[in-house]
Scaffold this active site. Structure first.
Site, PDB file in Angstrom:
ATOM      1  N   ASP A  30     -18.608   4.296  -0.006  1.00 42.67           N
ATOM      2  CA  ASP A  30     -17.909   5.393  -0.688  1.00 42.67           C
ATOM      3  C   ASP A  30     -16.397   5.223  -0.507  1.00 42.67           C
ATOM      4  O   ASP A  30     -15.921   4.856   0.565  1.00 42.67           O
ATOM      5  CB  ASP A  30     -18.371   6.739  -0.107  1.00 42.67           C
ATOM      6  CG  ASP A  30     -17.992   7.909  -0.985  1.00 42.67           C
ATOM      7  OD1 ASP A  30     -18.891   8.505  -1.608  1.00 42.67           O
ATOM      8  OD2 ASP A  30     -16.778   8.223  -1.056  1.00 42.67           O
ATOM      9  N   HIS A  46     -29.035   3.905 -15.884  1.00 37.96           N
ATOM     10  CA  HIS A  46     -28.291   5.160 -15.852  1.00 37.96           C
ATOM     11  C   HIS A  46     -29.204   6.364 -16.045  1.00 37.96           C
ATOM     12  O   HIS A  46     -29.873   6.498 -17.062  1.00 37.96           O
ATOM     13  CB  HIS A  46     -27.211   5.177 -16.942  1.00 37.96           C
ATOM     14  CG  HIS A  46     -26.397   6.443 -16.910  1.00 37.96           C
ATOM     15  ND1 HIS A  46     -25.222   6.569 -16.212  1.00 37.96           N
ATOM     16  CD2 HIS A  46     -26.633   7.666 -17.456  1.00 37.96           C
ATOM     17  CE1 HIS A  46     -24.760   7.800 -16.338  1.00 37.96           C
ATOM     18  NE2 HIS A  46     -25.598   8.488 -17.087  1.00 37.96           N
ATOM     19  N   ASN A  86     -26.189  15.145  -4.444  1.00 37.06           N
ATOM     20  CA  ASN A  86     -25.659  16.334  -5.105  1.00 37.06           C
ATOM     21  C   ASN A  86     -26.102  16.321  -6.560  1.00 37.06           C
ATOM     22  O   ASN A  86     -26.026  15.289  -7.223  1.00 37.06           O
ATOM     23  CB  ASN A  86     -24.128  16.362  -5.010  1.00 37.06           C
ATOM     24  CG  ASN A  86     -23.651  16.504  -3.573  1.00 37.06           C
ATOM     25  OD1 ASN A  86     -24.219  17.271  -2.809  1.00 37.06           O
ATOM     26  ND2 ASN A  86     -22.621  15.762  -3.210  1.00 37.06           N
ATOM     27  N   HIS A  97     -23.930  10.057 -12.446  1.00 40.83           N
ATOM     28  CA  HIS A  97     -24.875   8.928 -12.391  1.00 40.83           C
ATOM     29  C   HIS A  97     -25.605   9.125 -11.065  1.00 40.83           C
ATOM     30  O   HIS A  97     -24.946   9.177 -10.003  1.00 40.83           O
ATOM     31  CB  HIS A  97     -24.115   7.593 -12.435  1.00 40.83           C
ATOM     32  CG  HIS A  97     -24.986   6.366 -12.398  1.00 40.83           C
ATOM     33  ND1 HIS A  97     -24.893   5.356 -13.345  1.00 40.83           N
ATOM     34  CD2 HIS A  97     -25.936   5.961 -11.517  1.00 40.83           C
ATOM     35  CE1 HIS A  97     -25.765   4.393 -13.067  1.00 40.83           C
ATOM     36  NE2 HIS A  97     -26.407   4.736 -11.949  1.00 40.83           N
ATOM     37  N   HIS A  99     -26.992   9.305  -7.595  1.00 36.62           N
ATOM     38  CA  HIS A  99     -26.625   8.545  -6.396  1.00 36.62           C
ATOM     39  C   HIS A  99     -27.084   9.293  -5.157  1.00 36.62           C
ATOM     40  O   HIS A  99     -27.129  10.527  -5.124  1.00 36.62           O
ATOM     41  CB  HIS A  99     -25.118   8.265  -6.329  1.00 36.62           C
ATOM     42  CG  HIS A  99     -24.247   9.476  -6.519  1.00 36.62           C
ATOM     43  ND1 HIS A  99     -24.008  10.032  -7.751  1.00 36.62           N
ATOM     44  CD2 HIS A  99     -23.553  10.222  -5.621  1.00 36.62           C
ATOM     45  CE1 HIS A  99     -23.203  11.062  -7.619  1.00 36.62           C
ATOM     46  NE2 HIS A  99     -22.912  11.223  -6.333  1.00 36.62           N
ATOM     47  N   HIS A 101     -26.159   9.624  -1.167  1.00 39.04           N
ATOM     48  CA  HIS A 101     -25.206   9.345  -0.092  1.00 39.04           C
ATOM     49  C   HIS A 101     -26.010   9.060   1.182  1.00 39.04           C
ATOM     50  O   HIS A 101     -26.899   9.841   1.545  1.00 39.04           O
ATOM     51  CB  HIS A 101     -24.339  10.567   0.203  1.00 39.04           C
ATOM     52  CG  HIS A 101     -23.476  11.048  -0.929  1.00 39.04           C
ATOM     53  ND1 HIS A 101     -22.120  10.805  -0.992  1.00 39.04           N
ATOM     54  CD2 HIS A 101     -23.770  11.765  -2.042  1.00 39.04           C
ATOM     55  CE1 HIS A 101     -21.622  11.373  -2.081  1.00 39.04           C
ATOM     56  NE2 HIS A 101     -22.602  11.963  -2.738  1.00 39.04           N
TER      57      HIS A 101
HETATM   58  P1  DGP Z   1     -20.675  13.335  -5.618  1.00 42.27           P
HETATM   59  O1  DGP Z   1     -19.563  14.296  -5.340  1.00 42.27           O
HETATM   60  O2  DGP Z   1     -21.956  13.683  -4.853  1.00 42.27           O
HETATM   61  O3  DGP Z   1     -20.894  13.151  -7.094  1.00 42.27           O
HETATM   62  O4  DGP Z   1     -20.223  11.938  -5.015  1.00 42.27           O
HETATM   63  C1  DGP Z   1     -19.463  11.012  -5.694  1.00 42.27           C
HETATM   64  C2  DGP Z   1     -18.908  10.081  -4.664  1.00 42.27           C
HETATM   65  O5  DGP Z   1     -18.394   8.964  -5.344  1.00 42.27           O
HETATM   66  C3  DGP Z   1     -17.754  10.651  -3.842  1.00 42.27           C
HETATM   67  O6  DGP Z   1     -18.168  10.742  -2.478  1.00 42.27           O
HETATM   68  C4  DGP Z   1     -16.627   9.646  -3.988  1.00 42.27           C
HETATM   69  C5  DGP Z   1     -17.305   8.443  -4.614  1.00 42.27           C
HETATM   70  N1  DGP Z   1     -16.481   7.706  -5.544  1.00 42.27           N
HETATM   71  C6  DGP Z   1     -15.835   8.212  -6.631  1.00 42.27           C
HETATM   72  N2  DGP Z   1     -15.179   7.239  -7.280  1.00 42.27           N
HETATM   73  C7  DGP Z   1     -15.440   6.090  -6.592  1.00 42.27           C
HETATM   74  C8  DGP Z   1     -15.039   4.734  -6.783  1.00 42.27           C
HETATM   75  O7  DGP Z   1     -14.320   4.359  -7.710  1.00 42.27           O
HETATM   76  N3  DGP Z   1     -15.485   3.831  -5.862  1.00 42.27           N
HETATM   77  C9  DGP Z   1     -16.286   4.198  -4.810  1.00 42.27           C
HETATM   78  N4  DGP Z   1     -16.644   3.234  -3.958  1.00 42.27           N
HETATM   79  N5  DGP Z   1     -16.678   5.468  -4.607  1.00 42.27           N
HETATM   80  C10 DGP Z   1     -16.254   6.391  -5.489  1.00 42.27           C
END
Ligand code: DGP
Length: 113
Positions: A30, A46, A86, A97, A99, A101
């Site tokens: 992240d 997706h 989330n 998309h 995901h 954590h």
């Molecule tokens: P959520 O809030 O649950 O949709 O989590 C999205 C996560 O994605 C957040 O913890 C930050 C991460 N994130 C957003 N943009 C990028 C990116 O460009 N690269 C990476 N590695 N993580 C990202």
């Protein structure tokens, strides 16, 4: 999917720090870690969120669940870890998309929300 941040990361169009990949899913660190270990596991196909997870084929679903355990072991999270997905605005989902954590490397709070 066009204009999806995580589809672009999976395709390699946006750089990421890969920790795991198989035919069905991709995992990367992240960008804004909320724990010493903070990894995102995403399906290559997706779908917007866990609410749409039923659209994924069974082999993709199994691969994601298995990947989470493999990654946790690979990262040395034998003392425990938390998995969060989330879904939608009430849960503050910011990237549409699906995901998961994986959070670990420290003692988590005893409140989930
Ligand atoms: P959520 O809030 O649950 O949709 O989590 C999205 C996560 O994605 C957040 O913890 C930050 C991460 N994130 C957003 N943009 C990028 C990116 O460009 N690269 C990476 N590695 N993580 C990202």
């Amino acid at each position: 999917m066009e204009n999806c941040l995580f589809c672009k990361i999976i395709a390699g169009d946006i750089p990421s720090t890969k920790v795991y990949e198989d035919g069905f899913c991709y995992a990367f660190r992240d960008i804004n870690p909320q724990a010493p270990t903070h990894i995102l596991v995403v399906p290559k196909q997706h779908v917007a969120s866990i609410a749409e997870m039923g659209k994924l084929p069974d082999d993709a679903l199994c691969a994601i669940m298995r990947a989470i355990g493999k990654i946790a072991a690979q990262e040395g999270l034998e003392n425990g870890f938390r998995v969060v997905s989330n879904c939608g605005p009430d849960a503050c989902q910011s990237v549409p998309h699906l995901h998961f954590h994986i959070l670990g490397g420290r003692q988590m709070g005893d409140q989930m929300a």
